[in-house]
Motif scaffolding. Structure first.
Motif, short mmCIF file in Angstrom:
data_model
loop_
_atom_site.label_atom_id
_atom_site.label_comp_id
_atom_site.label_asym_id
_atom_site.label_seq_id
_atom_site.Cartn_x
_atom_site.Cartn_y
_atom_site.Cartn_z
N SER A 12 4.19 8.75 31.30
CA SER A 12 3.33 8.91 30.13
C SER A 12 3.93 9.89 29.12
O SER A 12 3.27 10.30 28.19
N GLY A 13 5.18 10.29 29.32
CA GLY A 13 5.78 11.29 28.45
C GLY A 13 6.07 10.76 27.06
O GLY A 13 6.10 9.55 26.83
N PRO A 14 6.29 11.69 26.11
CA PRO A 14 6.58 11.28 24.75
C PRO A 14 7.85 10.42 24.71
O PRO A 14 8.71 10.57 25.55
N GLY A 15 7.94 9.55 23.80
CA GLY A 15 9.14 8.70 23.69
C GLY A 15 9.01 7.43 24.48
O GLY A 15 9.89 6.58 24.46
N GLU A 16 7.94 7.30 25.22
CA GLU A 16 7.74 6.05 25.96
C GLU A 16 6.38 5.51 25.56
O GLU A 16 5.40 5.64 26.29
N PRO A 17 6.29 4.95 24.34
CA PRO A 17 4.99 4.48 23.90
C PRO A 17 4.42 3.48 24.90
O PRO A 17 5.13 2.66 25.43
N GLY A 18 3.16 3.61 25.13
CA GLY A 18 2.54 2.69 26.08
C GLY A 18 2.49 3.22 27.48
O GLY A 18 1.75 2.75 28.32
N GLY A 19 3.33 4.26 27.76
CA GLY A 19 3.36 4.82 29.12
C GLY A 19 2.02 5.39 29.53
O GLY A 19 1.54 5.14 30.63
N ALA A 20 1.42 6.14 28.61
CA ALA A 20 0.13 6.77 28.94
C ALA A 20 -0.96 5.71 29.08
O ALA A 20 -1.86 5.82 29.90
N VAL A 21 -0.86 4.66 28.25
CA VAL A 21 -1.85 3.56 28.34
C VAL A 21 -1.77 2.95 29.73
O VAL A 21 -2.79 2.73 30.40
N HIS A 22 -0.52 2.74 30.19
CA HIS A 22 -0.31 2.14 31.50
C HIS A 22 -0.90 3.06 32.59
O HIS A 22 -1.58 2.61 33.51
N THR A 23 -0.61 4.36 32.44
CA THR A 23 -1.12 5.32 33.42
C THR A 23 -2.64 5.26 33.51
O THR A 23 -3.22 5.15 34.60
N ILE A 24 -3.28 5.33 32.35
CA ILE A 24 -4.75 5.36 32.36
C ILE A 24 -5.29 4.03 32.89
O ILE A 24 -6.28 3.99 33.62
N ARG A 25 -4.59 2.93 32.53
CA ARG A 25 -5.07 1.62 33.01
C ARG A 25 -5.07 1.57 34.54
O ARG A 25 -6.02 1.11 35.16
N GLU A 26 -3.99 2.09 35.14
CA GLU A 26 -3.92 2.07 36.62
C GLU A 26 -4.98 2.98 37.23
O GLU A 26 -5.63 2.63 38.21
N ILE A 27 -5.13 4.17 36.61
CA ILE A 27 -6.13 5.11 37.14
C ILE A 27 -7.53 4.51 36.98
O ILE A 27 -8.37 4.61 37.88
N ALA A 28 -7.76 3.85 35.84
CA ALA A 28 -9.08 3.25 35.59
C ALA A 28 -9.37 2.14 36.59
O ALA A 28 -10.51 1.98 37.04
N ALA A 29 -8.34 1.38 36.95
CA ALA A 29 -8.56 0.29 37.92
C ALA A 29 -8.97 0.86 39.27
O ALA A 29 -9.91 0.38 39.91
N ARG A 30 -8.28 1.94 39.69
CA ARG A 30 -8.66 2.58 40.97
C ARG A 30 -10.06 3.18 40.87
O ARG A 30 -10.87 3.09 41.79
N ALA A 31 -10.32 3.80 39.71
CA ALA A 31 -11.62 4.44 39.51
C ALA A 31 -12.74 3.41 39.59
O ALA A 31 -13.80 3.66 40.14
#
Ligand code: NAD
Length: 519
Positions: A12-31
């Motif tokens: 999810s670090g800077p320079g990887e657009p979409g990384g944080a979206v992916h992170t939250i999506r995975e966490i949201a699925a588990r949640a």
């Protein structure tokens, strides 16, 4: 409960657009998976887990206070009184009251004509709730929101401000002690700039954002295409009205605490103090004496800590300079901190009282968010209210007076989400009082029953209580007789003279038995 894994944080670090979206999506699925089993637990079981969290919190008060102090710079006293204490009070209040707040509720009938319909409100969790919180109260704000969200049956993804991740980790530790289902609570550490797109596209069902008005507006624009429900708790530029009949000693002490505790970095701190001209001089003198005696530094005897960031200090200094350039005067300021303070001197700003303020100055038009209070004389209550309500913000306010009745009237006319009488700012610490402002101060509520309700979506279930009903009066087939009957119903409901009501009864009775007949 868990921090986002190292791998997730990297992706999810800077320079990887979409990384944080992916992170939250995975966490949201588990949640979401965890939430499904959490929401169906009886309330008592959810509350028992939160009580366990409370016991852990109670045994870690000193440690968490120290974490907040070290990380944010605020005095231990400010951390204890305005973070830990409200958090503990909130937890016990919501655990106790949550069952009642969640109970379904029968609606009273609105009209005799609809006597057969019975409505009931049913509260349900949103699912996965996102919380994005600021650095100024990095613990108390997200903590109470997370408690309400969990008690209401939601899963939580929390992002605390990037300069205060330790407070978020402390909350994660408390959630860990509650032994919640895996994935139900996650604290993520992602940069602020990535948080908006990540939470909005990542699949949370509702987002609670507390922070600046500018970021709140940006989030709202981003959330619009998917109509993501939001609660936005944003900036403030509070007015305090000091009437001629106020207890001036109390008022000066109250303005001192609300304007300068937490180094003035409080959304609901007194910023524009409007004082009746008859008591302007004595009030100003009292406040100035208190401010000159303020001790900047560290330790239990200090009154004023450093600013949380150098960036914030510079932003405040710029606003002070702009006010001074426009003619404002410094009526009093506190001394610099002593040499033994662990925070660098460049983090400190003296506590400051400004006078000779004009309506265009930043202190009167915007949010200062530092240890600066402006004091203006006013002719009367009406002028005080006009100036108080001229701000684009409407977070909180106060009225200082010995005349309770008059103070309540003035409070009711202030454009603010909460107004305190002979006090200021502290209602954030009352778990039962809703918190949330108008205009540039945001949308929706946190705290109290209204804040708890924001954690739920409400379905109204409307049932028919008449036995054996085949149809409503207004259903097909339509006819002249049905038309006249429904027209009479409208006339019955609307007409006030008894004679007209009586005239509408025969056509109404003419269709009444449609409820049960085949045609
Ligand atoms: P901020 O808007 O810079 O940041 C708040 C949070 O949002 C942080 O977690 C940050 O990392 C994150 N963030 C930053 N940019 C973002 C973006 N583009 N999208 C999504 N998230 C983003 O605010 P701040 O400087 O941390 O906090 C100070 C402000 O918060 C002040 O204006 C203060 O009045 C306000 N505040 C309001 C309340 C309230 O209850 N109304 C309470 C505390 C603070």
């Amino acid at each position: 409960m868990a921090l986002a894994s190292e791998q997730e944080k990297q992706s999810s670090g800077p320079g990887e657009p979409g990384g944080a979206v992916h992170t939250i999506r995975e966490i949201a699925a588990r949640a979401r998976t965890a939430q499904a089993s959490w929401a169906v637990l009886p309330y008592a079981q959810r509350a028992a887990k939160l009580k366990k969290a409370g016991r852990y919190l109670a045994s870690h008060i000193d440690e968490i206070t120290e974490t907040i102090h070290r990380e944010n710079g605020k005095l231990r006293m400010d951390a204890l009184a305005a973070e830990l204490l409200p958090a503990v009070l909130a937890l016990s209040y919501y655990v106790k009251r949550g069952r009642k707040f969640l109970a379904s509720r029968k609606l009273r009938g609105g009209s005799l004509l609809m006597f057969n319909k019975q409505g009931r409100l049913v509260k349900k969790p949103w699912g996965v709730v996102g919380i994005i919180s600021p650095w100024n109260y990095p613990f108390a704000i997200p903590f109470s929101e997370a408690v309400m969200a969990l008690l209401a049956g939601n899963a939580v993804i929390l992002k605390t401000a990037s300069v205060t991740p330790g407070a978020g980790r402390a909350i994660a530790g408390i959630a860990g002690a509650a032994d919640l289902p895996e994935g139900l609570f996650t604290h993520v550490e992602i940069p602020g700039l990535e948080a908006g797109p990540a939470f909005i596209s990542g699949g949370v069902d509702k987002l609670f954002f507390t922070g600046s008005t500018a970021t709140g507006k940006e989030i709202m624009a981003r959330a619009a295409p998917c109509l993501l429900p939001l609660v936005l708790e944003l900036g403030g530029a509070d007015a305090a009205i000091i009437r001629a009949d106020a207890d001036l000693d109390r008022a000066a002490l109250g303005i001192l605490w609300s304007g300068f505790s937490n180094s003035g970095q409080s959304c609901g701190g007194a910023q524009r103090v409007l004082v009746h001209r008859d008591v302007y001089r004595p009030f100003l003198e009292k406040l100035c004496v208190l401010v000159r005696n303020f001790r900047a530094g560290e330790g239990e005897d200090a009154d004023l800590g450093p600013m949380t960031t150098v960036k914030q200090k510079e932003a405040v200094e710029k606003q002070i300079a702009a006010c001074l350039a426009m003619g404002a005067k410094i009526a009093a300021q506190s001394a610099a901190p002593g040499p033994a303070v662990p925070f660098p001197p460049e983090r400190f700003i003296p506590a400051m009282v400004l006078t000779d303020l004009g309506p265009e100055m930043p202190l009167m038009t915007g949010e200062i968010f530092g240890p600066v209070v402006g004091v203006c004389p006013v002719q009367d209550d009406d002028e005080a209210l006009r100036i108080a309500n001229s701000s684009s913000y409407g977070l909180t306010g106060s009225v200082w007076s010995k005349n309770r009745q008059r103070a309540r009237e003035i409070a009711g006319r202030m454009n603010a989400g909460a107004v305190m009488i002979n006090d200021h700012l502290m209602s954030h610490g009352l778990a039962e009082t809703p918190w949330g402002g108008f205009g540039d101060s945001g949308l929706g509520k946190t705290h109290g029953e209204a804040g708890f309700a924001e954690m739920c979506k409400t379905t109204v279930v409307v049932d028919d209580v008449l036995p054996g009903v085949r149809r409503n009066l207004w259903w097909h087939p339509y006819s002249e007789k049905v038309f006249r009957g429904i027209r009479a119903a409208a006339a019955f409901a609307a007409a006030s003279p008894l004679s007209e009501k009586l005239r509408s009864i025969p056509p109404l009775l003419g269709i009444f038995f449609r409820y049960w007949t085949k045609e």
